[in-house]
Write an enzyme that holds these catalytic residues in place. Structure first.
Site, PDB file in Angstrom:
ATOM      1  N   HIS A 190       0.826  -1.206   0.000  1.00 62.71           N
ATOM      2  CA  HIS A 190       0.000   0.000   0.000  1.00 62.71           C
ATOM      3  C   HIS A 190       0.862   1.258   0.000  1.00 62.71           C
ATOM      4  CE1 HIS A 190      -3.676   2.313   1.285  1.00 62.71           C
ATOM      5  NE2 HIS A 190      -2.723   3.139   1.701  1.00 62.71           N
ATOM      6  N   GLU A 191       1.768   1.343   0.960  1.00 61.08           N
ATOM      7  CA  GLU A 191       2.591   2.556   1.069  1.00 61.08           C
ATOM      8  C   GLU A 191       3.608   2.640  -0.062  1.00 61.08           C
ATOM      9  OE1 GLU A 191       1.594   4.694   3.010  1.00 61.08           O
ATOM     10  OE2 GLU A 191       0.324   3.518   4.327  1.00 61.08           O
ATOM     11  N   HIS A 214       1.877   4.184  -3.031  1.00 62.78           N
ATOM     12  CA  HIS A 214       1.805   5.643  -2.901  1.00 62.78           C
ATOM     13  C   HIS A 214       3.123   6.277  -3.360  1.00 62.78           C
ATOM     14  CE1 HIS A 214      -2.055   6.181  -1.083  1.00 62.78           C
ATOM     15  NE2 HIS A 214      -1.769   5.600   0.056  1.00 62.78           N
TER      16      HIS A 214
END
Length: 264
Positions: A66-67, A70
């Site tokens: 997820h990170e 980003h």
């Protein structure tokens, strides 16, 4: 989740192409996850404690994806690559803290049907000129969780009935957690990715300040966990995401039962 700001941090050394490798910390998480899964499938060790290890480290993998997504999107659309060197290496230490990333989400995991996102990547939105690209940076994190959900669903579909029940149940639970991450992160509430994507299209006067974001985020958490109709509505949304992959509520309950080995 991610947080944007408009002032760049001090410049650090540029990243070379040779630096773009996975971090040892990520490889350690991946190794423990794979080892626990293999042990479950072969019955090498008692199953129930291994389910806990398998699910928790699988959740950490989802956090890294997820990170990292980003960060990848931010660099792709103009942010300083050197700022995200450890994020691109999927190093969990680079966007975690003991309380917000590990302790609180673990408490929520053991006490309910979904966990709250507990990490942030800081992005210089001022370096990303187009509003569409800024929105895509916010969407990239939940999109990575959904991609991980698809992989888990495919893996579960390939498991035969002879595979240990604990492994099949834990894969279903991991898929549920990824679906919950997608839904919660996409909430159109300040402090969540969903609002961040929308905010890029709002007039400046409509954009909340830091205090308002914090209050709104805390209020959303309170409503989700403390107000029964809100919690049930959230569970329904999460189930609607996971149901097309063939999972049902019985599979999820079995996964949670296997996770809480100490209650047996």
């Amino acid at each position: 989740m991610m947080r944007g700001f408009d002032l760049p941090e001090p410049h650090v050394d540029a990243v070379t192409r040779d630096d773009r490798s996975l971090s040892p910390n990520f490889l350690l998480v991946l190794g423990v996850f794979a080892g626990a899964g293999l042990s479950l499938s072969l019955g090498w060790l008692p199953g129930m404690p291994l389910v806990f290890v398998f699910v928790v480290f699988g959740w950490l993998l989802g956090l890294c994806f997820h990170e990292g997504a980003h960060a990848w999107a931010a660099v792709r659309f103009g942010d300083d690559e050197s700022r995200h060197r450890s994020h691109l290496a999927l190093d969990p230490v680079s966007f975690t803290d003991p309380l917000g990333t590990f302790l609180l989400p673990l408490v929520f995991l053991l006490g309910g049907f979904f966990v709250l996102p507990g990490a942030r990547v800081y992005v210089d939105l001022g370096a990303i000129r187009r509003r569409l690209h800024r929105s895509l940076v916010y969407i990239a994190g939940p999109a990575a969780n959904f991609a991980f959900l698809v992989v888990l669903a495919l893996f579960h579909a390939c498991l035969s009935d002879d595979v240990a029940l604990e492994l099949r149940a834990s894969v279903v639970l991991m898929a549920w957690l990824q679906a919950s991450s997608v839904v919660i992160n996409l909430l159109p509430v300040p402090s969540f990715d969903g609002f961040g994507a929308i905010e890029q299209w709002l007039p400046d006067a409509w954009r909340p300040d830091g205090l308002t974001r914090s209050i709104a985020g805390f209020t959303a958490i309170f409503l989700i966990f403390m107000i029964d109709p809100m919690a049930k509505a959230m569970l329904v949304l999460i189930y609607l995401v996971i149901a097309p992959f063939g999972f049902d509520l019985h599979d999820i309950r079995t996964g949670y039962s296997a996770l809480a080995f100490w209650a047996r």
